[in-house]
Design a protein around this motif. Structure first.
Motif, mmCIF file in Angstrom:
data_model
loop_
_atom_site.group_PDB
_atom_site.id
_atom_site.type_symbol
_atom_site.label_atom_id
_atom_site.label_comp_id
_atom_site.label_asym_id
_atom_site.label_seq_id
_atom_site.Cartn_x
_atom_site.Cartn_y
_atom_site.Cartn_z
ATOM 1 N N LYS A 10 2.382 -10.701 -2.554
ATOM 2 C CA LYS A 10 1.896 -11.458 -1.397
ATOM 3 C C LYS A 10 0.410 -11.295 -1.109
ATOM 4 O O LYS A 10 -0.138 -12.052 -0.339
ATOM 5 C CB LYS A 10 2.745 -11.176 -0.153
ATOM 6 C CG LYS A 10 2.863 -9.742 0.217
ATOM 7 C CD LYS A 10 3.747 -9.551 1.413
ATOM 8 C CE LYS A 10 3.891 -8.085 1.749
ATOM 9 N NZ LYS A 10 2.915 -7.170 1.175
ATOM 10 N N ASP A 51 13.459 2.804 10.942
ATOM 11 C CA ASP A 51 13.027 1.707 11.807
ATOM 12 C C ASP A 51 12.175 2.310 12.913
ATOM 13 O O ASP A 51 12.682 2.965 13.819
ATOM 14 C CB ASP A 51 14.248 0.988 12.397
ATOM 15 C CG ASP A 51 13.843 -0.087 13.384
ATOM 16 O OD1 ASP A 51 12.631 -0.373 13.517
ATOM 17 O OD2 ASP A 51 14.752 -0.645 14.044
ATOM 18 N N MET A 52 10.886 2.058 12.840
ATOM 19 C CA MET A 52 9.986 2.715 13.807
ATOM 20 C C MET A 52 10.248 2.264 15.247
ATOM 21 O O MET A 52 9.905 2.987 16.187
ATOM 22 C CB MET A 52 8.524 2.507 13.418
ATOM 23 C CG MET A 52 8.047 1.078 13.370
ATOM 24 S SD MET A 52 6.318 1.077 12.853
ATOM 25 C CE MET A 52 6.018 -0.658 12.656
ATOM 26 N N VAL A 89 -8.761 -6.942 3.152
ATOM 27 C CA VAL A 89 -8.644 -7.750 1.912
ATOM 28 C C VAL A 89 -8.301 -6.863 0.703
ATOM 29 O O VAL A 89 -9.031 -6.814 -0.285
ATOM 30 C CB VAL A 89 -9.924 -8.574 1.606
ATOM 31 C CG1 VAL A 89 -9.616 -9.699 0.601
ATOM 32 C CG2 VAL A 89 -10.562 -9.150 2.838
ATOM 33 N N ILE A 105 0.844 -1.209 0.000
ATOM 34 C CA ILE A 105 0.000 0.000 0.000
ATOM 35 C C ILE A 105 0.879 1.259 0.000
ATOM 36 O O ILE A 105 0.583 2.245 -0.686
ATOM 37 C CB ILE A 105 -0.966 -0.034 1.211
ATOM 38 C CG1 ILE A 105 -1.973 -1.188 1.022
ATOM 39 C CG2 ILE A 105 -1.689 1.293 1.395
ATOM 40 C CD1 ILE A 105 -2.836 -1.498 2.233
#
Ligand SMILES: NC(=O)c1ccc[n+]([C@@H]2O[C@H](COP(=O)([O-])OP(=O)(O)OC[C@H]3O[C@@H](n4cnc5c(N)ncnc54)[C@H](OP(=O)(O)O)[C@@H]3O)[C@@H](O)[C@H]2O)c1
Length: 288
Positions: free
Chosen positions: A164, A42-43, A155, A12
Protein backbone atom coordinates in the motif's frame (compact mmCIF):
# COMPACT_ATOMS: atom_id res chain seq x y z
CA UNK A 1 16.32 -6.02 25.92
CA UNK A 2 12.77 -7.34 25.77
CA UNK A 3 10.84 -5.42 23.12
CA UNK A 4 7.13 -5.32 22.29
CA UNK A 5 6.12 -4.01 18.88
CA UNK A 6 2.46 -2.93 18.92
CA UNK A 7 1.49 -3.13 15.25
CA UNK A 8 4.07 -5.72 14.17
CA UNK A 9 1.77 -6.81 11.33
CA UNK A 10 2.04 -3.44 9.54
CA UNK A 11 4.53 -2.17 6.98
CA UNK A 12 6.98 -0.50 9.37
CA UNK A 13 6.15 -2.87 12.27
CA UNK A 14 7.19 -5.85 10.19
CA UNK A 15 10.61 -4.36 9.49
CA UNK A 16 11.00 -3.34 13.14
CA UNK A 17 10.33 -6.96 14.13
CA UNK A 18 12.90 -8.19 11.66
CA UNK A 19 15.63 -5.79 12.79
CA UNK A 20 15.11 -5.90 16.56
CA UNK A 21 14.69 -9.68 16.73
CA UNK A 22 18.29 -10.14 15.50
CA UNK A 23 19.65 -8.95 18.86
CA UNK A 24 16.74 -8.68 21.27
CA UNK A 25 13.87 -10.76 22.63
CA UNK A 26 11.14 -9.33 20.44
CA UNK A 27 7.35 -9.79 20.50
CA UNK A 28 4.93 -8.31 18.02
CA UNK A 29 1.18 -7.87 17.69
CA UNK A 30 -1.53 -7.88 15.04
CA UNK A 31 -5.02 -6.45 15.10
CA UNK A 32 -7.02 -7.30 11.95
CA UNK A 33 -4.29 -9.08 9.96
CA UNK A 34 -3.02 -12.18 11.82
CA UNK A 35 0.49 -13.40 11.09
CA UNK A 36 2.43 -16.36 12.53
CA UNK A 37 4.06 -15.66 15.90
CA UNK A 38 2.17 -12.43 16.54
CA UNK A 39 -0.13 -11.76 19.53
CA UNK A 40 -3.64 -10.34 19.12
CA UNK A 41 -3.66 -6.81 20.53
CA UNK A 42 -6.38 -4.17 20.33
CA UNK A 43 -5.10 -0.89 21.70
CA UNK A 44 -8.65 0.45 22.06
CA UNK A 45 -9.42 -2.38 24.52
CA UNK A 46 -7.93 -1.22 27.83
CA UNK A 47 -8.10 -4.64 29.49
CA UNK A 48 -6.45 -6.38 26.54
CA UNK A 49 -3.67 -3.76 26.53
CA UNK A 50 -3.08 -4.05 30.28
CA UNK A 51 -3.06 -7.86 30.24
CA UNK A 52 -0.72 -8.13 27.25
CA UNK A 53 1.79 -5.62 28.54
CA UNK A 54 1.75 -6.89 32.14
CA UNK A 55 2.35 -10.41 30.82
CA UNK A 56 5.22 -9.46 28.46
CA UNK A 57 6.85 -6.84 30.75
CA UNK A 58 8.85 -5.28 27.89
CA UNK A 59 11.75 -2.92 28.53
CA UNK A 60 10.71 -1.05 25.40
CA UNK A 61 7.29 -0.69 23.75
CA UNK A 62 7.53 0.39 20.11
CA UNK A 63 4.20 1.68 18.87
CA UNK A 64 3.68 2.01 15.11
CA UNK A 65 0.04 0.88 15.58
CA UNK A 66 -2.39 3.45 14.16
CA UNK A 67 -5.13 3.81 11.60
CA UNK A 68 -3.06 6.00 9.30
CA UNK A 69 -5.51 6.26 6.42
CA UNK A 70 -5.62 10.06 6.18
CA UNK A 71 -8.91 10.18 4.25
CA UNK A 72 -10.59 7.66 6.56
CA UNK A 73 -9.53 9.67 9.63
CA UNK A 74 -10.99 12.83 8.08
CA UNK A 75 -14.31 11.13 7.32
CA UNK A 76 -14.54 9.23 10.63
CA UNK A 77 -13.01 11.52 13.24
CA UNK A 78 -14.83 10.07 16.28
CA UNK A 79 -14.15 6.43 15.48
CA UNK A 80 -10.50 7.02 14.59
CA UNK A 81 -9.90 9.34 17.58
CA UNK A 82 -11.21 6.59 19.86
CA UNK A 83 -8.90 4.02 18.30
CA UNK A 84 -5.82 6.13 17.62
CA UNK A 85 -5.77 8.60 20.48
CA UNK A 86 -7.64 6.80 23.28
CA UNK A 87 -6.08 3.50 22.16
CA UNK A 88 -2.54 4.89 22.17
CA UNK A 89 -3.27 6.44 25.59
CA UNK A 90 -4.07 2.96 26.92
CA UNK A 91 -0.66 1.76 25.75
CA UNK A 92 1.08 4.85 27.16
CA UNK A 93 -0.56 4.27 30.58
CA UNK A 94 0.51 0.62 30.52
CA UNK A 95 4.09 1.70 29.63
CA UNK A 96 4.06 4.13 32.56
CA UNK A 97 2.72 1.48 34.96
CA UNK A 98 5.56 -0.93 34.27
CA UNK A 99 8.28 1.66 33.53
CA UNK A 100 8.89 0.76 29.85
CA UNK A 101 10.51 3.09 27.37
CA UNK A 102 7.83 4.12 24.82
CA UNK A 103 8.57 4.75 21.14
CA UNK A 104 5.83 6.40 19.07
CA UNK A 105 5.65 6.92 15.30
CA UNK A 106 4.44 10.35 14.30
CA UNK A 107 4.50 12.34 11.07
CA UNK A 108 5.19 15.69 9.38
CA UNK A 109 1.39 16.01 9.23
CA UNK A 110 1.63 17.60 12.70
CA UNK A 111 2.79 20.70 10.74
CA UNK A 112 0.67 22.92 8.51
CA UNK A 113 2.99 22.77 5.49
CA UNK A 114 3.36 26.53 5.11
CA UNK A 115 7.16 26.63 5.44
CA UNK A 116 8.82 23.22 5.59
CA UNK A 117 11.16 21.46 5.89
CA UNK A 118 10.64 21.43 9.64
CA UNK A 119 13.03 20.88 12.51
CA UNK A 120 12.16 19.45 15.94
CA UNK A 121 12.04 23.04 17.26
CA UNK A 122 9.23 24.16 14.94
CA UNK A 123 5.72 24.57 16.32
CA UNK A 124 3.15 22.00 15.18
CA UNK A 125 -0.12 23.19 13.68
CA UNK A 126 -1.97 20.27 12.08
CA UNK A 127 -4.50 20.99 9.35
CA UNK A 128 -6.24 17.62 9.12
CA UNK A 129 -7.71 15.04 11.49
CA UNK A 130 -4.84 12.54 11.13
CA UNK A 131 -2.31 15.25 12.02
CA UNK A 132 -4.44 16.38 14.97
CA UNK A 133 -4.58 12.81 16.27
CA UNK A 134 -0.79 12.38 15.93
CA UNK A 135 -0.20 15.63 17.83
CA UNK A 136 -2.73 14.64 20.53
CA UNK A 137 -0.80 11.41 21.16
CA UNK A 138 2.53 13.29 21.21
CA UNK A 139 1.06 15.60 23.88
CA UNK A 140 -0.19 12.69 25.99
CA UNK A 141 3.27 11.10 25.81
CA UNK A 142 4.89 14.34 26.98
CA UNK A 143 2.43 14.56 29.89
CA UNK A 144 2.72 10.92 31.01
CA UNK A 145 6.24 9.72 30.26
CA UNK A 146 9.77 10.98 30.55
CA UNK A 147 11.45 7.99 28.90
CA UNK A 148 10.05 8.23 25.39
CA UNK A 149 11.02 8.66 21.77
CA UNK A 150 8.74 10.39 19.28
CA UNK A 151 9.87 9.44 15.78
CA UNK A 152 8.45 11.72 13.11
CA UNK A 153 8.78 10.28 9.65
CA UNK A 154 7.10 10.67 6.25
CA UNK A 155 6.60 9.21 2.74
CA UNK A 156 8.12 5.89 3.78
CA UNK A 157 8.91 3.54 0.87
CA UNK A 158 10.08 -0.06 0.63
CA UNK A 159 8.85 -3.57 -0.14
CA UNK A 160 5.63 -4.37 1.70
CA UNK A 161 3.41 -7.45 1.57
CA UNK A 162 0.20 -5.39 1.65
CA UNK A 163 1.60 -3.23 -1.18
CA UNK A 164 0.00 0.00 0.00
CA UNK A 165 2.86 2.48 0.23
CA UNK A 166 3.04 5.06 -2.57
CA UNK A 167 6.22 3.70 -4.15
CA UNK A 168 4.93 0.12 -4.37
CA UNK A 169 1.59 1.21 -5.84
CA UNK A 170 3.48 3.32 -8.35
CA UNK A 171 5.77 0.46 -9.42
CA UNK A 172 2.76 -1.85 -9.79
CA UNK A 173 0.78 0.66 -11.88
CA UNK A 174 3.68 1.51 -14.17
CA UNK A 175 4.47 -2.18 -14.71
CA UNK A 176 0.85 -2.69 -15.77
CA UNK A 177 0.98 0.42 -18.00
CA UNK A 178 -1.68 2.08 -15.86
CA UNK A 179 -1.61 5.84 -15.53
CA UNK A 180 -1.34 7.42 -12.10
CA UNK A 181 -2.06 10.98 -11.02
CA UNK A 182 0.74 12.33 -8.83
CA UNK A 183 0.73 15.74 -7.12
CA UNK A 184 3.55 18.11 -8.09
CA UNK A 185 2.86 20.51 -5.22
CA UNK A 186 3.29 18.21 -2.19
CA UNK A 187 6.84 18.57 -0.96
CA UNK A 188 8.21 16.04 1.50
CA UNK A 189 11.19 13.94 2.52
CA UNK A 190 10.93 10.43 1.03
CA UNK A 191 12.35 7.91 3.49
CA UNK A 192 13.63 4.40 2.80
CA UNK A 193 11.94 2.12 5.35
CA UNK A 194 14.91 -0.17 6.17
CA UNK A 195 17.22 2.81 6.58
CA UNK A 196 14.73 4.60 8.86
CA UNK A 197 14.23 1.48 11.01
CA UNK A 198 18.02 1.05 11.39
CA UNK A 199 18.18 4.68 12.61
CA UNK A 200 15.34 4.02 15.08
CA UNK A 201 17.20 0.94 16.33
CA UNK A 202 20.30 3.11 16.91
CA UNK A 203 18.21 5.64 18.87
CA UNK A 204 16.64 2.93 21.05
CA UNK A 205 19.91 1.11 21.69
CA UNK A 206 21.69 4.31 22.70
CA UNK A 207 18.76 5.19 24.98
CA UNK A 208 17.94 8.53 23.35
CA UNK A 209 14.86 10.46 24.46
CA UNK A 210 12.60 13.11 22.94
CA UNK A 211 11.51 14.02 19.41
CA UNK A 212 13.55 13.01 16.36
CA UNK A 213 12.83 13.63 12.69
CA UNK A 214 13.94 10.37 11.06
CA UNK A 215 13.63 11.02 7.34
CA UNK A 216 15.58 10.68 4.12
CA UNK A 217 18.07 13.40 3.21
CA UNK A 218 16.35 14.79 0.09
CA UNK A 219 13.47 17.23 -0.02
CA UNK A 220 11.35 16.62 -3.10
CA UNK A 221 7.85 17.00 -4.51
CA UNK A 222 5.84 13.82 -5.03
CA UNK A 223 5.95 13.97 -8.84
CA UNK A 224 9.76 14.27 -8.89
CA UNK A 225 9.96 11.37 -6.45
CA UNK A 226 7.72 9.32 -8.76
CA UNK A 227 10.01 10.11 -11.72
CA UNK A 228 12.99 8.92 -9.68
CA UNK A 229 11.17 5.66 -8.91
CA UNK A 230 10.42 5.16 -12.61
CA UNK A 231 14.05 5.81 -13.53
CA UNK A 232 15.60 3.48 -10.93
CA UNK A 233 13.12 0.66 -11.62
CA UNK A 234 13.39 1.23 -15.39
CA UNK A 235 9.70 1.90 -15.90
CA UNK A 236 7.99 4.22 -18.36
CA UNK A 237 7.30 7.55 -16.72
CA UNK A 238 4.85 8.55 -19.46
CA UNK A 239 2.07 6.99 -17.35
CA UNK A 240 2.68 9.56 -14.58
CA UNK A 241 0.23 12.43 -14.72
CA UNK A 242 1.35 15.51 -12.77
CA UNK A 243 -1.59 17.20 -11.03
CA UNK A 244 -2.11 19.76 -8.29
CA UNK A 245 -3.30 18.47 -4.91
CA UNK A 246 -6.57 20.39 -5.31
CA UNK A 247 -7.30 18.43 -8.51
CA UNK A 248 -7.30 15.21 -6.48
CA UNK A 249 -10.36 16.47 -4.55
CA UNK A 250 -9.36 14.74 -1.32
CA UNK A 251 -11.37 15.28 1.86
CA UNK A 252 -8.35 15.94 4.08
CA UNK A 253 -6.19 19.01 3.47
CA UNK A 254 -2.52 18.17 2.89
CA UNK A 255 0.43 20.13 4.29
CA UNK A 256 1.99 21.12 0.95
CA UNK A 257 5.37 22.56 1.80
CA UNK A 258 6.20 19.94 4.42
CA UNK A 259 9.13 17.54 4.83
CA UNK A 260 11.56 17.51 7.73
CA UNK A 261 15.21 18.19 8.54
CA UNK A 262 17.24 15.28 9.88
CA UNK A 263 20.24 17.24 11.23
CA UNK A 264 19.50 16.42 14.88
CA UNK A 265 19.31 12.66 14.41
CA UNK A 266 22.33 12.66 12.08
CA UNK A 267 24.45 14.28 14.79
CA UNK A 268 23.52 11.60 17.31
CA UNK A 269 23.62 8.26 15.48
CA UNK A 270 25.99 6.51 13.11
CA UNK A 271 23.40 5.33 10.53
CA UNK A 272 23.47 7.64 7.52
CA UNK A 273 19.99 8.55 6.29
CA UNK A 274 19.90 8.12 2.53
CA UNK A 275 18.79 10.43 -0.22
CA UNK A 276 16.19 9.26 -2.75
CA UNK A 277 18.53 7.79 -5.39
CA UNK A 278 20.55 5.76 -2.86
CA UNK A 279 17.41 4.59 -1.05
CA UNK A 280 15.70 3.45 -4.26
CA UNK A 281 18.86 1.69 -5.48
CA UNK A 282 19.13 -0.11 -2.13
CA UNK A 283 15.45 -1.07 -2.35
CA UNK A 284 16.03 -2.44 -5.85
CA UNK A 285 18.96 -4.55 -4.61
CA UNK A 286 16.77 -5.89 -1.76
CA UNK A 287 13.95 -6.80 -4.14
CA UNK A 288 11.57 -9.37 -2.63
N1 LIG B 1 4.12 4.71 6.08
C1 LIG B 1 4.40 6.02 6.08
O1 LIG B 1 4.74 6.64 5.05
C2 LIG B 1 4.32 6.77 7.38
C3 LIG B 1 4.65 8.13 7.41
C4 LIG B 1 4.57 8.82 8.61
C5 LIG B 1 4.17 8.18 9.76
N2 LIG B 1 3.82 6.87 9.71
C6 LIG B 1 3.36 6.23 10.93
O2 LIG B 1 4.12 5.06 11.17
C7 LIG B 1 3.29 4.05 11.75
C8 LIG B 1 3.37 2.78 10.94
O3 LIG B 1 2.97 3.04 9.61
P1 LIG B 1 2.69 1.86 8.59
O4 LIG B 1 2.77 2.45 7.24
O5 LIG B 1 3.52 0.69 8.95
O6 LIG B 1 1.16 1.55 8.93
P2 LIG B 1 0.33 0.18 8.69
O7 LIG B 1 1.03 -0.69 7.70
O8 LIG B 1 -1.05 0.62 8.38
O9 LIG B 1 0.38 -0.53 10.10
C9 LIG B 1 -0.47 -0.14 11.15
C10 LIG B 1 -0.41 -1.17 12.23
O10 LIG B 1 -1.34 -0.79 13.26
C11 LIG B 1 -2.07 -1.93 13.63
N3 LIG B 1 -3.35 -1.52 14.21
C12 LIG B 1 -4.36 -0.88 13.59
N4 LIG B 1 -5.38 -0.70 14.47
C13 LIG B 1 -5.00 -1.24 15.65
C14 LIG B 1 -5.62 -1.40 16.93
N5 LIG B 1 -6.86 -0.95 17.18
N6 LIG B 1 -4.93 -2.01 17.92
C15 LIG B 1 -3.67 -2.46 17.70
N7 LIG B 1 -3.04 -2.37 16.51
C16 LIG B 1 -3.70 -1.75 15.50
C17 LIG B 1 -2.23 -2.73 12.35
O11 LIG B 1 -2.57 -4.07 12.64
P3 LIG B 1 -3.37 -4.98 11.55
O12 LIG B 1 -2.75 -4.69 10.22
O13 LIG B 1 -3.14 -6.38 12.04
O14 LIG B 1 -4.79 -4.56 11.63
C18 LIG B 1 -0.82 -2.58 11.78
O15 LIG B 1 0.04 -3.54 12.37
C19 LIG B 1 1.88 4.65 11.81
O16 LIG B 1 1.68 5.20 13.09
C20 LIG B 1 1.92 5.75 10.78
O17 LIG B 1 0.99 6.78 11.04
C21 LIG B 1 3.90 6.15 8.55
Amino acid sequence: MRIFIAGGSGFIGNILLDYFSKEHETHGSFYANPAPGLTYFDMADRENVKKTITRLKPDVIIHPAFNSNVEYCEENPKETWHMNVEGSKNVIEAARDIGSKFVFFSSDYVFDGSNGPYSEEDAPNPINEYGKQKLAVENIINDYLSDHLIIRTTVVYGWEIAGKNFCIRLIKNLKENKSMKVPFDQIGSPTYALNMVQAVKDLVETDKRGIYHVVGSDLMDRYTFARNVAEVFELDECFLIPVSTSELRQKARRPLHAGMKNDKVQKEISTKLMGVKDGLEEMKRNRR
